[in-house]
Design a protein around this motif. Structure first.
Motif, PDB file in Angstrom:
ATOM      1  N   THR A 230     -20.819 -32.025 -23.420  1.00  0.00           N
ATOM      2  CA  THR A 230     -20.359 -32.265 -22.044  1.00  0.00           C
ATOM      3  C   THR A 230     -19.013 -32.987 -22.065  1.00  0.00           C
ATOM      4  OG1 THR A 230     -21.523 -34.369 -21.961  1.00  0.00           O
ATOM      5  CG2 THR A 230     -22.706 -32.451 -21.084  1.00  0.00           C
ATOM      6  N   PHE A 231     -18.342 -32.954 -20.919  1.00  0.00           N
ATOM      7  CA  PHE A 231     -17.114 -33.735 -20.778  1.00  0.00           C
ATOM      8  C   PHE A 231     -17.433 -35.225 -20.877  1.00  0.00           C
ATOM      9  CE2 PHE A 231     -15.891 -29.832 -18.317  1.00  0.00           C
ATOM     10  CZ  PHE A 231     -14.932 -29.400 -19.209  1.00  0.00           C
ATOM     11  N   THR A 232     -18.634 -35.611 -20.430  1.00  0.00           N
ATOM     12  CA  THR A 232     -19.022 -37.027 -20.520  1.00  0.00           C
ATOM     13  C   THR A 232     -19.077 -37.463 -21.983  1.00  0.00           C
ATOM     14  OG1 THR A 232     -20.373 -36.636 -18.547  1.00  0.00           O
ATOM     15  CG2 THR A 232     -20.680 -38.729 -19.666  1.00  0.00           C
ATOM     16  N   GLU A 233     -19.555 -36.558 -22.847  1.00  0.00           N
ATOM     17  CA  GLU A 233     -19.574 -36.878 -24.279  1.00  0.00           C
ATOM     18  C   GLU A 233     -18.138 -37.032 -24.799  1.00  0.00           C
ATOM     19  OE1 GLU A 233     -21.821 -35.134 -28.188  1.00  0.00           O
ATOM     20  OE2 GLU A 233     -20.266 -33.902 -27.293  1.00  0.00           O
TER      21      GLU A 233
ATOM     22  N   ALA B  30     -17.802 -26.871  -7.519  1.00  0.00           N
ATOM     23  CA  ALA B  30     -16.805 -27.138  -6.470  1.00  0.00           C
ATOM     24  C   ALA B  30     -15.379 -26.919  -6.980  1.00  0.00           C
ATOM     25  CB  ALA B  30     -16.966 -28.573  -5.970  1.00  0.00           C
ATOM     26  N   GLN B  31     -15.178 -27.022  -8.284  1.00  0.00           N
ATOM     27  CA  GLN B  31     -13.825 -26.871  -8.840  1.00  0.00           C
ATOM     28  C   GLN B  31     -13.464 -25.407  -9.099  1.00  0.00           C
ATOM     29  OE1 GLN B  31     -12.792 -29.828 -12.049  1.00  0.00           O
ATOM     30  NE2 GLN B  31     -14.908 -30.447 -11.698  1.00  0.00           N
ATOM     31  N   CYS B  32     -14.427 -24.486  -8.918  1.00  0.00           N
ATOM     32  CA  CYS B  32     -14.183 -23.071  -9.256  1.00  0.00           C
ATOM     33  C   CYS B  32     -14.333 -22.153  -8.048  1.00  0.00           C
ATOM     34  CB  CYS B  32     -15.153 -22.637 -10.360  1.00  0.00           C
ATOM     35  SG  CYS B  32     -15.016 -23.611 -11.868  1.00  0.00           S
TER      36      CYS B  32
ATOM     37  N   SER C  51     -25.919 -30.675 -15.820  1.00  0.00           N
ATOM     38  CA  SER C  51     -24.601 -30.905 -16.436  1.00  0.00           C
ATOM     39  C   SER C  51     -23.984 -29.555 -16.754  1.00  0.00           C
ATOM     40  CB  SER C  51     -24.711 -31.753 -17.708  1.00  0.00           C
ATOM     41  OG  SER C  51     -25.096 -30.952 -18.806  1.00  0.00           O
ATOM     42  N   ASN C  52     -22.715 -29.577 -17.179  1.00  0.00           N
ATOM     43  CA  ASN C  52     -22.018 -28.328 -17.506  1.00  0.00           C
ATOM     44  C   ASN C  52     -22.655 -27.620 -18.690  1.00  0.00           C
ATOM     45  OD1 ASN C  52     -19.813 -28.462 -15.618  1.00  0.00           O
ATOM     46  ND2 ASN C  52     -19.181 -30.281 -16.748  1.00  0.00           N
ATOM     47  N   VAL C  53     -23.061 -28.394 -19.694  1.00  0.00           N
ATOM     48  CA  VAL C  53     -23.654 -27.767 -20.868  1.00  0.00           C
ATOM     49  C   VAL C  53     -25.104 -27.370 -20.589  1.00  0.00           C
ATOM     50  CG1 VAL C  53     -24.214 -28.089 -23.305  1.00  0.00           C
ATOM     51  CG2 VAL C  53     -22.048 -28.933 -22.407  1.00  0.00           C
TER      52      VAL C  53
ATOM     53  N   VAL D  41      -8.507 -33.073 -13.823  1.00  0.00           N
ATOM     54  CA  VAL D  41      -8.869 -34.202 -14.690  1.00  0.00           C
ATOM     55  C   VAL D  41     -10.085 -34.898 -14.074  1.00  0.00           C
ATOM     56  CG1 VAL D  41      -8.110 -36.447 -15.581  1.00  0.00           C
ATOM     57  CG2 VAL D  41      -6.463 -34.594 -15.348  1.00  0.00           C
ATOM     58  N   THR D  42     -11.019 -35.308 -14.923  1.00  0.00           N
ATOM     59  CA  THR D  42     -12.125 -36.130 -14.426  1.00  0.00           C
ATOM     60  C   THR D  42     -11.976 -37.539 -14.989  1.00  0.00           C
ATOM     61  OG1 THR D  42     -13.615 -34.255 -14.152  1.00  0.00           O
ATOM     62  CG2 THR D  42     -14.641 -36.407 -14.309  1.00  0.00           C
ATOM     63  N   ARG D  43     -12.204 -38.502 -14.106  1.00  0.00           N
ATOM     64  CA  ARG D  43     -12.109 -39.918 -14.487  1.00  0.00           C
ATOM     65  C   ARG D  43     -13.520 -40.427 -14.756  1.00  0.00           C
ATOM     66  NH1 ARG D  43     -11.324 -45.089 -11.937  1.00  0.00           N
ATOM     67  NH2 ARG D  43     -11.995 -44.347  -9.915  1.00  0.00           N
TER      68      ARG D  43
END
Ligand code: PRE
Length: 319
Positions: A21-24, A120-122, A140-142, A183-185
């Motif tokens: 994931t992006f969180t990882e 929402a981003q796509c 999550s994305n994954v 970008v994600t914060r």
């Protein structure tokens, strides 16, 4: 002869998983987390509950996306779960691909598994390429890609490009996000027992403030606390408190550290009239860009003004 043992991890970090994931990717930016135990969870609430209950030393959570805005579930959890403190900020560029079980073609796709923030981003691409699609929310994305193999609920998934190395999928489309600079914060959240990170000169302070809604100009009064002390706001979001219609709390990010005189003074101002103000933390900015402070709002000017008042009250002659 004794067998050498690998060093045991001393700290545990919770993050939204599974792996990839992006969180990882955000957690991988934390030097102190390298070599420690990384605990994959299914949602932001679970990650923060781990910290609040002392099961984990810190949690990495997504808090804001440049297209979708604030991650409301994260903002609400930080505002309501006591004992949490933001200690770091990290940025991850995000991009997405559409993946499916091998052999699936784009014209067969009807139902799409996706994390709501990714979905929402796509929008623009999805509406043009698969106008009649349905959205199946994923944790999550994954997880969205992994679930393609657990159930037949969805035909395709929105996932990070790196997912192709983790699951046996076909990529049906690449670069499907509405912006190629998204970008994600993320923020690293620890218990309040952990000290506030020291001031670096390039810091942010996050607070949550409630307002009495039956007074005209209450929001303006809140904003004035910052403007009259030269404190810039980088985020202002309203979130429903949830107990009645029309009741909101405000999630606010400020440029500066709580030990900066102008920030501390503004917080005292907010505290005087807000029925509920929570200090979420002061921490180094991810971009390390120093805060530019106008001369009349520097620490020295606040200290000089206080000394002037003290002298004046002491009866000593003043200029
Ligand atoms: O970390 C991930 O990959 C996630 O699925 C979470 C998350 C989020 O919560 O915003 C992270 C970044 C993307 O903007 C979309 C989803």
């Amino acid at each position: 002869m004794s067998t050498p043992h690998a060093p045991q991890p001393e700290r545990r970090y919770s993050y939204l998983g599974p792996r990839g994931t992006f969180t990882e990717a955000a957690l991988a930016q934390v030097p102190e987390a390298v070599g420690q135990e990384w605990h994959s969870v299914n949602n932001v609430g679970e990650a923060l509950a781990d910290v609040a209950a002392g099961r984990s030393d810190a949690a990495m959570i997504a808090i804001e996306n440049s297209i979708e805005g604030g991650v409301s579930v994260a903002q609400d959890a930080l505002a309501t779960i006591p004992g949490l403190r933001v200690v770091g900020e990290y940025l991850v560029p995000v991009s997405f691909v559409l993946v499916a079980r091998r052999g699936t073609t784009l014209d067969q796709v009807r139902r799409i598994n996706a994390h709501p923030v990714a979905y929402a981003q796509c929008h623009r691409w999805l509406d043009a390429a698969i106008p009649a699609h349905g959205h199946v929310p994923a944790s999550s994305n994954v997880a969205a890609a992994a679930e393609l193999f657990d159930s037949a609920l969805a035909d395709a998934a929105i996932a990070p490009p790196g997912v192709v190395g983790l699951y046996d999928v076909d990529v049906l489309a690449e670069g499907i996000a509405d912006s190629d600079t998204a970008v994600t914060r993320f923020v690293l959240v620890a218990p309040t027992s952990r000290p506030v990170p020291p001031r670096t000169g390039a810091d942010k302070t996050s607070i949550v403030a409630e307002l009495s809604v039956d007074r005209a100009g209450a929001l303006l009064g809140l904003l004035e606390q910052f403007s009259t002390r030269g404190v810039n706001m980088s985020l202002l979001e309203s979130r429903p408190i949830g107990d009645a219609l029309g009741r909101y709390r405000f999630v606010i990010d400020l440029d500066g550290h709580v030990t900066d005189e102008r920030v501390a003074d503004a917080l005292l101002g907010v505290r005087r009239f807000s029925p509920g103000v929570t200090f979420l933390g002061s921490y180094p900015r991810a971009d390390r860009v120093p805060t530019v402070v106008e001369e009349r709002y520097t620490d020295a000017v606040f200290v000089e003004a206080r000394d002037w008042l003290r002298e004046l009250l002491s009866g000593a002659p003043v200029d």
